[in-house]
Design a protein around this motif. Structure first.
Motif, PDB file in Angstrom:
ATOM      1  N   ASN A   1       8.145   5.285  -2.321  1.00 30.74           N
ATOM      2  CA  ASN A   1       7.743   6.399  -3.183  1.00 30.74           C
ATOM      3  C   ASN A   1       8.375   6.332  -4.581  1.00 30.74           C
ATOM      4  O   ASN A   1       8.948   7.309  -5.058  1.00 30.74           O
TER       5      ASN A   1
ATOM      6  N   HIS B   1       4.869   2.936   0.677  1.00 30.88           N
ATOM      7  CA  HIS B   1       4.607   4.352   0.983  1.00 30.88           C
ATOM      8  C   HIS B   1       5.938   5.099   1.104  1.00 30.88           C
ATOM      9  O   HIS B   1       6.131   6.166   0.515  1.00 30.88           O
ATOM     10  N   GLN B   2       6.869   4.500   1.844  1.00 35.14           N
ATOM     11  CA  GLN B   2       8.169   5.157   2.036  1.00 35.14           C
ATOM     12  C   GLN B   2       9.017   5.111   0.767  1.00 35.14           C
ATOM     13  O   GLN B   2       9.755   6.048   0.475  1.00 35.14           O
TER      14      GLN B   2
ATOM     15  N   SER C   1       0.851  -1.198   0.000  1.00 41.52           N
ATOM     16  CA  SER C   1       0.000   0.000   0.000  1.00 41.52           C
ATOM     17  C   SER C   1       0.882   1.242   0.000  1.00 41.52           C
ATOM     18  O   SER C   1       1.899   1.290   0.700  1.00 41.52           O
ATOM     19  N   THR C   2       0.450   2.263  -0.740  1.00 41.46           N
ATOM     20  CA  THR C   2       1.178   3.540  -0.728  1.00 41.46           C
ATOM     21  C   THR C   2       0.558   4.527   0.262  1.00 41.46           C
ATOM     22  O   THR C   2       1.015   5.663   0.367  1.00 41.46           O
ATOM     23  N   ARG C   3      -0.478   4.103   0.992  1.00 44.08           N
ATOM     24  CA  ARG C   3      -1.101   5.014   1.967  1.00 44.08           C
ATOM     25  C   ARG C   3      -0.204   5.134   3.203  1.00 44.08           C
ATOM     26  O   ARG C   3       0.418   4.159   3.618  1.00 44.08           O
ATOM     27  N   GLU C   4      -0.198   6.337   3.797  1.00 43.40           N
ATOM     28  CA  GLU C   4       0.678   6.559   4.947  1.00 43.40           C
ATOM     29  C   GLU C   4       0.288   5.671   6.134  1.00 43.40           C
ATOM     30  O   GLU C   4       1.134   5.048   6.756  1.00 43.40           O
TER      31      GLU C   4
ATOM     32  N   ASP D   1       8.368  -0.850   2.534  1.00 41.05           N
ATOM     33  CA  ASP D   1       7.068  -0.171   2.631  1.00 41.05           C
ATOM     34  C   ASP D   1       6.915   0.713   1.389  1.00 41.05           C
ATOM     35  O   ASP D   1       7.683   1.674   1.207  1.00 41.05           O
TER      36      ASP D   1
ATOM     37  N   LYS E   1       0.563  -2.165   6.174  1.00 39.99           N
ATOM     38  CA  LYS E   1       1.819  -1.972   6.915  1.00 39.99           C
ATOM     39  C   LYS E   1       1.697  -2.600   8.313  1.00 39.99           C
ATOM     40  O   LYS E   1       2.645  -3.218   8.811  1.00 39.99           O
TER      41      LYS E   1
END
Ligand SMILES: Cc1cc2nc3c(=O)[nH]c(=O)nc-3n(C[C@H](O)[C@H](O)[C@H](O)COP(=O)(O)O)c2cc1C
Length: 193
Positions: free
Chosen positions: A45, A42-43, A9-12, A40, A17
């Motif tokens: 990016n 999200h991190q 997932s790219t959500r914070e 992760d 996660k």
């Protein structure tokens, strides 16, 4: 053995996660002499791949170093997130003949589609090996909290994840032999079909 867990997932504040963190801790107890790492998305990016794009060397090293993987993949619009597909455009070669345990995540009753999507279409050029065991963590926010701890009353999902990880470790050991073989090193065809 080195296992890399990818939170897709790219959500914070992604539930994926949280699940990945739980898996990371549990894997360390099952594989105390081995190593685990967590990627992760999200991190990470990562920009959307386009022709001429350069791969992030640190991520490439992390994936190449891993002998097995856990993909923690949320269901988004009945699919895996595009940012997850993106990593195969950069790093396909890092997954060749390595085993992967898929854990899908849904806040509701979902979680089936990411598993079938990956099993149907993702192996051809990556030569990835999805192990037969997969696990759906549905109603995830009632199951695992943001500390990566179980909050569900039943330990059914914990048992399923424990079984999946134990199988993954067995496949990781077994498939290292394939990657040491002459036919693997020959690399005769670039694509699986
Ligand atoms: C863009 C988007 C689309 C989604 N589509 C679905 C879906 O098709 N099926 C489903 O069960 N959940 C869907 N969800 C909800 C996810 O199940 C929920 O966000 C869950 O926490 C897993 O995603 P996360 O790891 O990003 O938190 C969607 C969420 C987002 C952000």
């Amino acid at each position: 053995m080195t296992i890399c867990i990818i939170s897709a997932s790219t959500r914070e504040h992604a539930a994926s996660k949280n699940v990945a963190q739980y898996i990371n801790h549990h894997l360390q107890s099952l594989n105390p002499d081995g190593q685990t790492s967590l990627l992760d998305l999200h991190q990470a990016n990562l920009p959307l791949w386009q022709e001429g794009a350069t791969a992030d060397a640190k991520i490439e090293q992390q994936l190449q170093h891993a002998q097995g993987f856990v993909f923690v993949v949320p269901e988004w619009h009945g699919m895996v997130p595009p940012a997850f597909k993106n990593i195969f455009f950069y790093f396909n070669a890092c997954f060749a003949h390595k085993p992967v345990y898929i854990v899908s995540v849904s806040a509701g009753n979902g979680g089936r589609y990411p598993i079938s999507e990956l099993r149907m279409s993702n192996y051809k050029n990556s030569f990835i090996n999805y192990i037969p065991v997969s696990t759906i963590v549905d109603h995830v926010n009632d199951t695992i909290n943001d500390q990566g701890e179980f909050i569900a009353e039943t330990d059914f999902i914990a048992q399923r994840i424990d079984e999946g990880l134990q199988f993954l470790l067995q496949y990781t050991q077994a498939l290292s032999q394939v990657r040491e073989s002459a036919i693997f090193k020959e690399g005769r065809f670039k694509n699986g079909l």
